[in-house]
Enzyme design. Structure first.
Site, PDB file in Angstrom:
ATOM      1  N   ASP A 132       0.737  -1.342   0.071  1.00  0.00           N
ATOM      2  CA  ASP A 132       0.077  -0.132  -0.106  1.00  0.00           C
ATOM      3  C   ASP A 132       0.866   1.177  -0.074  1.00  0.00           C
ATOM      4  O   ASP A 132       0.374   2.338  -0.485  1.00  0.00           O
ATOM      5  CB  ASP A 132      -0.818  -0.012   1.212  1.00  0.00           C
ATOM      6  CG  ASP A 132      -1.854  -0.983   1.037  1.00  0.00           C
ATOM      7  OD1 ASP A 132      -2.194  -1.552  -0.083  1.00  0.00           O
ATOM      8  OD2 ASP A 132      -2.458  -1.340   1.982  1.00  0.00           O
ATOM      9  N   GLY A 133       2.004   1.159   0.761  1.00  0.00           N
ATOM     10  CA  GLY A 133       3.121   2.369   0.637  1.00  0.00           C
ATOM     11  C   GLY A 133       3.255   2.670  -0.650  1.00  0.00           C
ATOM     12  O   GLY A 133       3.342   3.977  -0.917  1.00  0.00           O
ATOM     13  N   ASN A 153      -3.861   8.997   1.986  1.00  0.00           N
ATOM     14  CA  ASN A 153      -4.423   8.474   3.308  1.00  0.00           C
ATOM     15  C   ASN A 153      -4.634   9.587   4.357  1.00  0.00           C
ATOM     16  O   ASN A 153      -5.726   9.793   4.816  1.00  0.00           O
ATOM     17  CB  ASN A 153      -3.372   7.398   3.947  1.00  0.00           C
ATOM     18  CG  ASN A 153      -3.527   6.133   3.372  1.00  0.00           C
ATOM     19  OD1 ASN A 153      -4.671   5.700   2.992  1.00  0.00           O
ATOM     20  ND2 ASN A 153      -2.685   5.121   3.888  1.00  0.00           N
ATOM     21  N   ARG A 177       6.860  15.530  23.825  1.00  0.00           N
ATOM     22  CA  ARG A 177       6.075  16.403  24.570  1.00  0.00           C
ATOM     23  C   ARG A 177       4.665  16.660  23.809  1.00  0.00           C
ATOM     24  O   ARG A 177       4.707  16.294  22.599  1.00  0.00           O
ATOM     25  CB  ARG A 177       6.573  17.838  24.731  1.00  0.00           C
ATOM     26  CG  ARG A 177       7.781  17.903  25.731  1.00  0.00           C
ATOM     27  CD  ARG A 177       8.277  19.149  25.904  1.00  0.00           C
ATOM     28  NE  ARG A 177       7.381  19.901  26.586  1.00  0.00           N
ATOM     29  CZ  ARG A 177       7.636  21.290  26.954  1.00  0.00           C
ATOM     30  NH1 ARG A 177       8.919  21.755  26.507  1.00  0.00           N
ATOM     31  NH2 ARG A 177       6.687  21.970  27.574  1.00  0.00           N
ATOM     32  N   LYS A 226      -4.735  19.967  23.414  1.00  0.00           N
ATOM     33  CA  LYS A 226      -3.549  19.507  23.882  1.00  0.00           C
ATOM     34  C   LYS A 226      -3.495  18.260  23.678  1.00  0.00           C
ATOM     35  O   LYS A 226      -4.100  17.244  24.485  1.00  0.00           O
ATOM     36  CB  LYS A 226      -3.250  19.967  25.346  1.00  0.00           C
ATOM     37  CG  LYS A 226      -1.682  19.711  25.814  1.00  0.00           C
ATOM     38  CD  LYS A 226      -1.460  20.292  27.201  1.00  0.00           C
ATOM     39  CE  LYS A 226      -0.085  20.192  27.486  1.00  0.00           C
ATOM     40  NZ  LYS A 226      -0.024  20.795  28.888  1.00  0.00           N
ATOM     41  N   THR A 247      -8.822   3.329   7.450  1.00  0.00           N
ATOM     42  CA  THR A 247      -8.479   2.148   7.642  1.00  0.00           C
ATOM     43  C   THR A 247      -6.903   1.837   7.850  1.00  0.00           C
ATOM     44  O   THR A 247      -6.390   0.917   8.150  1.00  0.00           O
ATOM     45  CB  THR A 247      -8.475   1.217   6.770  1.00  0.00           C
ATOM     46  OG1 THR A 247      -8.382   1.517   5.334  1.00  0.00           O
ATOM     47  CG2 THR A 247     -10.180   0.627   6.647  1.00  0.00           C
ATOM     48  N   ALA A 248      -6.109   3.309   7.964  1.00  0.00           N
ATOM     49  CA  ALA A 248      -4.674   3.286   8.195  1.00  0.00           C
ATOM     50  C   ALA A 248      -4.364   3.795   9.492  1.00  0.00           C
ATOM     51  O   ALA A 248      -5.022   3.121  10.624  1.00  0.00           O
ATOM     52  CB  ALA A 248      -4.249   4.039   7.103  1.00  0.00           C
ATOM     53  N   TYR A 249      -3.703   4.894   9.620  1.00  0.00           N
ATOM     54  CA  TYR A 249      -3.280   5.238  10.999  1.00  0.00           C
ATOM     55  C   TYR A 249      -4.419   5.751  11.918  1.00  0.00           C
ATOM     56  O   TYR A 249      -4.596   5.775  13.219  1.00  0.00           O
ATOM     57  CB  TYR A 249      -2.298   6.547  10.781  1.00  0.00           C
ATOM     58  CG  TYR A 249      -1.392   6.929  11.844  1.00  0.00           C
ATOM     59  CD1 TYR A 249      -1.174   6.361  13.030  1.00  0.00           C
ATOM     60  CD2 TYR A 249      -0.661   8.001  11.675  1.00  0.00           C
ATOM     61  CE1 TYR A 249      -0.819   6.557  14.249  1.00  0.00           C
ATOM     62  CE2 TYR A 249       0.274   8.425  12.774  1.00  0.00           C
ATOM     63  CZ  TYR A 249       0.123   7.897  14.049  1.00  0.00           C
ATOM     64  OH  TYR A 249       0.799   8.467  15.107  1.00  0.00           O
TER      65      TYR A 249
END
EC number: 2.7.1.23
Length: 296
Positions: free
Chosen positions: A72-73, A146, A157, A174, A187-189
């Site tokens: 996919d990448g 994506n 941080r 935050k 459906t990814a990250y």
């Protein structure tokens, strides 16, 4: 259906299996008397190929269709380069997941023959365009099939930022970051961060906070034509990053504004006729099969 005569091939580098599949694909296409054009980086590792070559940037201008061999990448990278040419893209999976590259290597000849004979489906997948502005001037731009992700980079941080949608203030947050995803990227990250799965035909964008420092921070789905602005707090002491599909990166400074919106050009993604989105989800995400092992 379109008849494809000039076929481009893009392959992921660094894999013996990919090279083997590219060679098989090349032989298959030549046996059908088609004009084959290799993307120049894969051509360099195929000595004596005797074929026309092209840069990825120009491949869409000389091809009727481009076949991507990889994961996919690999298809994400190809999509960003080819979408502006409106050239159809077909994926052969040589990666670990295969949400987008859905033809298995063992069915290469059969499925590619079906497509070349005019038996295929076309999905139009929209991309996002992101721009980082500092003091009113653009300092970075990128496209994503994506997602566009604001994250701390090497810092551990949290980031403080404000979110605006179509000029209206939504909230300040935050958090470890923010994911802005297309239905393709849902459906990814974004999925890993708790976002919803969106069907590829939806004209929508999902905004997913990453570990927000609040119990009420939840993903929100907005119209696909919305313009999103993220303003990094001027009080920040770290320099967060913006990543497009995890492949293109820009460093932000306190006070920078990130604008994300739909890109005018779409990716034309080709599937075999038996492609089933829910079957893909069931297979790739480990969903349960039918109860009792049967039934219609």
């Amino acid at each position: 259906m379109e008849q494809f005569r000039n076929i481009g091939i893009i392959g992921r580098l660094g894999s013996v299996q990919v090279l083997e599949t590219v060679r098989r694909l090349k032989r298959f296409l030549l046996d059908r008397h088609l004009h084959v054009i290799l993307e120049e980086t894969i051509a360099e590792v195929l000595p004596g190929h005797g074929l026309q070559t092209s840069s990825r940037k120009m491949l869409g201008e000389v091809c009727d269709m481009v076949i991507v061999v990889g994961g996919d990448g690999s298809l994400l990278g190809a999509a960003r380069a080819l979408a502006r040419h409106n050239v159809p893209v077909l994926g052969i999976n040589r990666g670990s997941l295969g949400f987008l590259t859905d033809i298995r290597p063992d069915e290469l000849e059969v499925k590619c023959a079906e497509v070349l004979d005019g038996h295929y489906l076309v999905e139009n997948r929209f991309l996002l365009q992101a721009e980082v502005r500092r003091h009113g001037e653009a300092i970075g731009q990128g496209d994503a099939l994506n997602d566009v992700v604001l994250h701390p980079g090497k810092s551990t941080r949290m980031i403080e930022f404000e979110i605006y949608i179509d000029g209206q203030f939504v909230c300040s947050q935050k958090a470890d970051g923010l994911i802005v995803a297309t239905p393709t990227g849902s459906t990814a990250y974004a999925l890993s961060a708790g976002g919803p799965i969106m069907h590829p035909k939806l004209d929508a964008i999902v905004i997913v906070p990453m570990y927000p420092h609040t119990l009420s921070g939840r993903p929100i789905v907005v119209d696909g034509n919305s313009e999103l602005k993220i303003v990094v707090s001027k009080d920040m002491t770290i320099y967060p990053q913006v990543s497009c599909d995890g492949q293109n990166h820009f460093t932000c400074a306190p006070g920078d504004t990130i604008t994300v919106s739909k890109k005018p050009q779409k990716l034309r993604l080709i599937h075999p006729l038996d492609h089933n989105y829910y079957e893909v989800c069931r297979t790739k995400l480990g969903w349960g099969s039918k109860l009792g092992g049967g039934g219609d």
